[in-house]
Design an enzyme around this catalytic site. Sequence first.
Site, short mmCIF file in Angstrom:
data_model
loop_
_atom_site.label_atom_id
_atom_site.label_comp_id
_atom_site.label_asym_id
_atom_site.label_seq_id
_atom_site.Cartn_x
_atom_site.Cartn_y
_atom_site.Cartn_z
N TRP A 178 6.70 -5.29 -7.09
CA TRP A 178 6.02 -4.51 -6.05
C TRP A 178 5.43 -5.51 -5.06
O TRP A 178 4.77 -6.47 -5.48
CB TRP A 178 4.94 -3.66 -6.73
CG TRP A 178 3.95 -3.00 -5.82
CD1 TRP A 178 2.59 -3.10 -5.90
CD2 TRP A 178 4.23 -2.10 -4.72
NE1 TRP A 178 2.01 -2.33 -4.91
CE2 TRP A 178 2.98 -1.71 -4.17
CE3 TRP A 178 5.40 -1.61 -4.14
CZ2 TRP A 178 2.88 -0.85 -3.08
CZ3 TRP A 178 5.30 -0.75 -3.06
CH2 TRP A 178 4.04 -0.37 -2.55
N TYR A 186 10.15 0.39 -3.98
CA TYR A 186 9.56 -0.89 -3.56
C TYR A 186 10.24 -1.40 -2.30
O TYR A 186 11.45 -1.66 -2.29
CB TYR A 186 9.65 -1.95 -4.68
CG TYR A 186 8.85 -1.61 -5.92
CD1 TYR A 186 8.00 -0.49 -5.96
CD2 TYR A 186 8.94 -2.38 -7.06
CE1 TYR A 186 7.27 -0.18 -7.09
CE2 TYR A 186 8.21 -2.08 -8.21
CZ TYR A 186 7.38 -0.96 -8.21
OH TYR A 186 6.66 -0.65 -9.35
N GLN A 195 5.77 3.09 -18.83
CA GLN A 195 5.14 2.02 -18.04
C GLN A 195 3.84 2.58 -17.44
O GLN A 195 3.87 3.57 -16.71
CB GLN A 195 6.10 1.55 -16.94
CG GLN A 195 5.56 0.36 -16.19
CD GLN A 195 6.51 -0.20 -15.15
OE1 GLN A 195 6.15 -0.32 -13.99
NE2 GLN A 195 7.72 -0.56 -15.55
#
Length: 273
Positions: free
Chosen positions: A19, A56, A169
């Site tokens: 990111w 991203y 996650q």
Amino acid sequence: MKFETLSNLTLPKIGFGTWKIGGDSTADPSLDSVSMTALRSALEVGYTHFDTAEMYSSGHAEELIGRVVRETKTKREDLFITTKISPEHLNPKDVFSSCEKSLRRLQMDYADLYLIHWPSTGMKLEETFTALNKLVRDGKVRHLGVSNFKLRDLKKSQELSETPLLTNQIPYRLPDRTYVENGVVEYCQQNDILITAYSPVKFRNLPVNKTLQAIANAHSATPYQIALAWLVCQPRVITIPMSFKPQHIRENFEAAEIVLTSQEIRQLNDLYK
Ligand SMILES: NC(=O)c1ccc[n+]([C@@H]2O[C@H](COP(=O)([O-])OP(=O)(O)OC[C@H]3O[C@@H](n4cnc5c(N)ncnc54)[C@H](OP(=O)(O)O)[C@@H]3O)[C@@H](O)[C@H]2O)c1
């Protein structure tokens, strides 16, 4: 490096997040040079797990990973690539097209792990998993997982996935125990679902507390390395710090080697309560 082993898979405890590689929510070509340096440096240091997402820098992070893998002639089978599908693409048609686009940007035939990035209100997990399971059967994706999922949707995903759900996650770091408190961490540990702790060192702006500094001094380490070591000493927990700086990239990787004493772990457990 230390590893986490599941029945059919071994994953390094510390991988590399992307990111901000190549931009923020949109691509920023002025960051290409520093981003490529970071990715090259991560490969040189020995990272093999790279975490990215279609979101991203609008897919540019995936493109840069593809570029650096080609440029360095890194063997595909030596890498573990995680990418993610955005919440607005969870209907089956979009699942297939998002995955195709991610693979094209990565210049890869398959992703090792494909995650639902975030739950969306009104999502129909049955339909999404019908498509995700087909991606696995077709060899486009090796494993499935979710991200930012609370217990109810996590359990449902576990039932719907034809292959064992590999990970959830989640945000998890010394000062953020939200997913410990809501029971997700314990559930994952009891059910052999990996916890991938994201934003693991995102507390640069917090004053480093005396206890954390003392533990760091005792290991000739930085507080950031201790924060990572605390995460990865926990069963079923892996993590994916991100940095643009080669020195931090190396320090984060080496943090896996730090062995905390049980007293230090207790102190860290209690640190931000
Ligand atoms: N699933 C999700 O919803 C989600 C959400 C957020 C993140 N993620 C994933 O998790 C990855 C990591 O999270 P993140 O990028 O938000 O946060 P992070 O890795 O915890 O923190 C990144 C920041 O910490 C600094 N840093 C890293 N290592 C350091 C060190 N050893 N010493 C000092 N500063 C250090 C970096 O600056 P420098 O560049 O100056 O080192 C950077 O500003 C992301 O890249 C992404 O892949 C997933």
